[in-house]
Design a protein around this motif. Structure first.
Motif, PDB file in Angstrom:
ATOM      1  N   HIS A  27       0.805  -1.225   0.000  1.00  0.00           N
ATOM      2  CA  HIS A  27       0.000   0.000   0.000  1.00  0.00           C
ATOM      3  C   HIS A  27       0.843   1.283   0.000  1.00  0.00           C
ATOM      4  O   HIS A  27       2.002   1.286   0.396  1.00  0.00           O
ATOM      5  CB  HIS A  27      -0.996  -0.004   1.152  1.00  0.00           C
ATOM      6  CG  HIS A  27      -1.673  -1.332   1.326  1.00  0.00           C
ATOM      7  ND1 HIS A  27      -2.323  -1.971   0.289  1.00  0.00           N
ATOM      8  CD2 HIS A  27      -1.757  -2.167   2.402  1.00  0.00           C
ATOM      9  CE1 HIS A  27      -2.801  -3.130   0.725  1.00  0.00           C
ATOM     10  NE2 HIS A  27      -2.469  -3.279   1.991  1.00  0.00           N
ATOM     11  N   THR A  28       0.199   2.354  -0.504  1.00  0.00           N
ATOM     12  CA  THR A  28       0.906   3.611  -0.780  1.00  0.00           C
ATOM     13  C   THR A  28       0.047   4.803  -0.392  1.00  0.00           C
ATOM     14  O   THR A  28      -1.152   4.824  -0.661  1.00  0.00           O
ATOM     15  CB  THR A  28       1.235   3.715  -2.287  1.00  0.00           C
ATOM     16  OG1 THR A  28       1.944   2.549  -2.694  1.00  0.00           O
ATOM     17  CG2 THR A  28       2.079   4.954  -2.574  1.00  0.00           C
ATOM     18  N   LEU A  29       0.684   5.791   0.227  1.00  0.00           N
ATOM     19  CA  LEU A  29       0.068   7.089   0.498  1.00  0.00           C
ATOM     20  C   LEU A  29       0.693   8.122  -0.413  1.00  0.00           C
ATOM     21  O   LEU A  29       1.917   8.204  -0.532  1.00  0.00           O
ATOM     22  CB  LEU A  29       0.322   7.542   1.941  1.00  0.00           C
ATOM     23  CG  LEU A  29      -0.475   6.929   3.069  1.00  0.00           C
ATOM     24  CD1 LEU A  29      -0.036   7.547   4.394  1.00  0.00           C
ATOM     25  CD2 LEU A  29      -1.954   7.143   2.877  1.00  0.00           C
ATOM     26  N   MET A  30      -0.131   8.910  -1.081  1.00  0.00           N
ATOM     27  CA  MET A  30       0.345   9.997  -1.941  1.00  0.00           C
ATOM     28  C   MET A  30      -0.246  11.296  -1.391  1.00  0.00           C
ATOM     29  O   MET A  30      -1.464  11.454  -1.358  1.00  0.00           O
ATOM     30  CB  MET A  30      -0.121   9.764  -3.378  1.00  0.00           C
ATOM     31  CG  MET A  30       0.288  10.823  -4.362  1.00  0.00           C
ATOM     32  SD  MET A  30       1.930  10.534  -5.025  1.00  0.00           S
ATOM     33  CE  MET A  30       1.652   9.068  -6.025  1.00  0.00           C
ATOM     34  N   ALA A  31       0.615  12.202  -0.935  1.00  0.00           N
ATOM     35  CA  ALA A  31       0.129  13.440  -0.320  1.00  0.00           C
ATOM     36  C   ALA A  31       0.746  14.656  -0.998  1.00  0.00           C
ATOM     37  O   ALA A  31       1.918  14.660  -1.358  1.00  0.00           O
ATOM     38  CB  ALA A  31       0.443  13.458   1.170  1.00  0.00           C
ATOM     39  N   GLY A  32      -0.064  15.708  -1.161  1.00  0.00           N
ATOM     40  CA  GLY A  32       0.424  16.956  -1.739  1.00  0.00           C
ATOM     41  C   GLY A  32      -0.690  17.983  -1.770  1.00  0.00           C
ATOM     42  O   GLY A  32      -1.869  17.641  -1.879  1.00  0.00           O
ATOM     43  N   SER A  33      -0.332  19.240  -1.659  1.00  0.00           N
ATOM     44  CA  SER A  33      -1.329  20.304  -1.662  1.00  0.00           C
ATOM     45  C   SER A  33      -1.982  20.418  -3.039  1.00  0.00           C
ATOM     46  O   SER A  33      -1.501  19.848  -4.024  1.00  0.00           O
ATOM     47  CB  SER A  33      -0.687  21.635  -1.277  1.00  0.00           C
ATOM     48  OG  SER A  33       0.336  21.970  -2.204  1.00  0.00           O
ATOM     49  N   THR A  34      -3.066  21.146  -3.107  1.00  0.00           N
ATOM     50  CA  THR A  34      -3.781  21.338  -4.368  1.00  0.00           C
ATOM     51  C   THR A  34      -2.848  21.912  -5.437  1.00  0.00           C
ATOM     52  O   THR A  34      -2.160  22.903  -5.203  1.00  0.00           O
ATOM     53  CB  THR A  34      -4.970  22.290  -4.162  1.00  0.00           C
ATOM     54  OG1 THR A  34      -5.853  21.705  -3.209  1.00  0.00           O
ATOM     55  CG2 THR A  34      -5.712  22.515  -5.466  1.00  0.00           C
ATOM     56  N   GLY A  35      -2.803  21.267  -6.591  1.00  0.00           N
ATOM     57  CA  GLY A  35      -1.969  21.741  -7.689  1.00  0.00           C
ATOM     58  C   GLY A  35      -0.517  21.320  -7.624  1.00  0.00           C
ATOM     59  O   GLY A  35       0.280  21.700  -8.481  1.00  0.00           O
ATOM     60  N   SER A  36      -0.149  20.513  -6.628  1.00  0.00           N
ATOM     61  CA  SER A  36       1.253  20.113  -6.485  1.00  0.00           C
ATOM     62  C   SER A  36       1.647  18.987  -7.426  1.00  0.00           C
ATOM     63  O   SER A  36       2.837  18.699  -7.594  1.00  0.00           O
ATOM     64  CB  SER A  36       1.526  19.692  -5.039  1.00  0.00           C
ATOM     65  OG  SER A  36       0.751  18.557  -4.702  1.00  0.00           O
ATOM     66  N   GLY A  37       0.663  18.316  -8.034  1.00  0.00           N
ATOM     67  CA  GLY A  37       0.970  17.249  -8.989  1.00  0.00           C
ATOM     68  C   GLY A  37       0.794  15.850  -8.454  1.00  0.00           C
ATOM     69  O   GLY A  37       1.270  14.892  -9.074  1.00  0.00           O
ATOM     70  N   LYS A  38       0.100  15.689  -7.327  1.00  0.00           N
ATOM     71  CA  LYS A  38      -0.022  14.355  -6.738  1.00  0.00           C
ATOM     72  C   LYS A  38      -0.797  13.390  -7.633  1.00  0.00           C
ATOM     73  O   LYS A  38      -0.431  12.219  -7.753  1.00  0.00           O
ATOM     74  CB  LYS A  38      -0.643  14.425  -5.342  1.00  0.00           C
ATOM     75  CG  LYS A  38      -2.028  15.037  -5.263  1.00  0.00           C
ATOM     76  CD  LYS A  38      -2.495  15.145  -3.818  1.00  0.00           C
ATOM     77  CE  LYS A  38      -3.907  15.748  -3.751  1.00  0.00           C
ATOM     78  NZ  LYS A  38      -3.912  17.173  -4.213  1.00  0.00           N
ATOM     79  N   THR A  39      -1.860  13.883  -8.280  1.00  0.00           N
ATOM     80  CA  THR A  39      -2.633  13.002  -9.158  1.00  0.00           C
ATOM     81  C   THR A  39      -1.818  12.605 -10.377  1.00  0.00           C
ATOM     82  O   THR A  39      -1.836  11.450 -10.808  1.00  0.00           O
ATOM     83  CB  THR A  39      -3.952  13.673  -9.576  1.00  0.00           C
ATOM     84  OG1 THR A  39      -4.758  13.901  -8.415  1.00  0.00           O
ATOM     85  CG2 THR A  39      -4.730  12.794 -10.547  1.00  0.00           C
ATOM     86  N   VAL A  40      -1.072  13.547 -10.954  1.00  0.00           N
ATOM     87  CA  VAL A  40      -0.220  13.230 -12.108  1.00  0.00           C
ATOM     88  C   VAL A  40       0.856  12.218 -11.704  1.00  0.00           C
ATOM     89  O   VAL A  40       1.141  11.264 -12.447  1.00  0.00           O
ATOM     90  CB  VAL A  40       0.424  14.510 -12.687  1.00  0.00           C
ATOM     91  CG1 VAL A  40       1.434  14.154 -13.775  1.00  0.00           C
ATOM     92  CG2 VAL A  40      -0.652  15.426 -13.259  1.00  0.00           C
ATOM     93  N   ALA A  41       1.443  12.401 -10.522  1.00  0.00           N
ATOM     94  CA  ALA A  41       2.458  11.451 -10.042  1.00  0.00           C
ATOM     95  C   ALA A  41       1.853  10.059  -9.886  1.00  0.00           C
ATOM     96  O   ALA A  41       2.467   9.052 -10.266  1.00  0.00           O
ATOM     97  CB  ALA A  41       3.037  11.931  -8.714  1.00  0.00           C
ATOM     98  N   ALA A  42       0.635  10.008  -9.361  1.00  0.00           N
ATOM     99  CA  ALA A  42      -0.043   8.715  -9.214  1.00  0.00           C
ATOM    100  C   ALA A  42      -0.323   8.100 -10.574  1.00  0.00           C
ATOM    101  O   ALA A  42      -0.181   6.879 -10.764  1.00  0.00           O
ATOM    102  CB  ALA A  42      -1.344   8.908  -8.438  1.00  0.00           C
ATOM    103  N   GLN A  43      -0.688   8.928 -11.544  1.00  0.00           N
ATOM    104  CA  GLN A  43      -0.986   8.419 -12.880  1.00  0.00           C
ATOM    105  C   GLN A  43       0.250   7.845 -13.560  1.00  0.00           C
ATOM    106  O   GLN A  43       0.155   6.862 -14.305  1.00  0.00           O
ATOM    107  CB  GLN A  43      -1.614   9.536 -13.720  1.00  0.00           C
ATOM    108  CG  GLN A  43      -3.037   9.880 -13.274  1.00  0.00           C
ATOM    109  CD  GLN A  43      -3.608  11.103 -13.967  1.00  0.00           C
ATOM    110  OE1 GLN A  43      -2.880  11.884 -14.571  1.00  0.00           O
ATOM    111  NE2 GLN A  43      -4.922  11.280 -13.885  1.00  0.00           N
TER     112      GLN A  43
END
Length: 246
Positions: A56-72
């Motif tokens: 399992h993995t936690l991905m954390a970042g403020s709005t606009g920091s790129g967390k969703t892109v990093a996950a993708q």
């Protein structure tokens, strides 16, 4: 020798990232590894062992920091290795996986990672729009190796999203999946902080996520939880997650 030492120190101080990297200790390329990108301020690729995502993995970042892109990026690599992916998407940001990238801003960066713009591709899968929180979702049918299935939750309120998350995790427990030492499936929960009571969630979704973090690994199922701050994850949830990306 002295001049070399001075030059090395000047070069080190000029770097943006001051941590020393011991390349020999980093994960290497292999059949069960994925490419994350480049190690900062170097020409070396960054690899990660695919099967560690089953812890399992936690991905954390403020709005606009790129967390969703990093996950993708991680999910793209997992799909190329034949992993089955199911994404619970409350913002409709993941639907682009089913068509190849045509965005010039993204394509212009392909060369930096040794990629051709012609390598842009679509992935196999489906999008399912959920409009009722108690809609039955047969998770076992969605878990097809090498495919991505996106459960769009953007038309639901947070308390309804909570119900969907809890029910789908229960469905996986009922699916009678075979045990696996290798990662076979990844479940991605984006904007998972919306399940917290302070944002309208009942808390039952987080209870089921905690249960999943404890037991999913034996079936080769890895969770990826994406949120804005690591503080959203406390107690047993965080204790049972092996990888944190900030």
């Amino acid at each position: 020798i002295l001049a070399s030492m001075v030059y090395g120190e000047i070069k080190f101080r000029s770097k943006k990232y001051k941590a020393r990297v011991y390349f020999w200790s980093l994960p290497r390329n292999g059949k069960r590894s994925i490419t994350l990108g480049r190690i900062a301020e170097s020409g070396s690729n960054a690899y990660f062992e695919l099967d560690k995502f089953s812890r399992h993995t936690l991905m954390a970042g403020s709005t606009g920091s790129g967390k969703t892109v990093a996950a993708q990026v991680i999910i793209e690599e997992a799909l190329l290795k034949g992993i089955s992916v199911v994404v619970f998407d409350p913002t409709a940001q993941w639907t682009g996986f089913l068509q190849k990238c045509t965005e010039k801003l993204m394509l212009d960066h392909y060369g930096e990672f040794g990629m051709s713009q012609n390598s842009a591709k679509a992935f196999n899968g489906n999008i399912r729009q959920i409009t009722h929180p108690r809609e039955i979702i047969d998770m076992k049918k969605l878990m097809k190796l090498g495919e991505i299935n996106i459960i769009a939750l953007n038309k639901l309120e947070p308390e309804d999203t909570d119900i969907v998350v809890a029910n789908t995790i229960r469905e996986i427990f009922h699916a009678n999946l075979p045990e696996s030492k290798e990662l076979k499936y990844m479940m991605v929960y984006d904007e998972v902080h919306r399940l917290l009571p302070k944002f309208g969630g009942s808390g039952q979704g987080f209870v089921q996520i905690e249960r999943a973090c404890r037991e999913f690994r034996k079936w080769g199922v890895g969770l990826m939880l994406i949120s804005q701050v690591l503080g959203d994850f406390k107690g047993e949830v965080k204790a049972n997650i092996n990888t944190e990306i900030q």
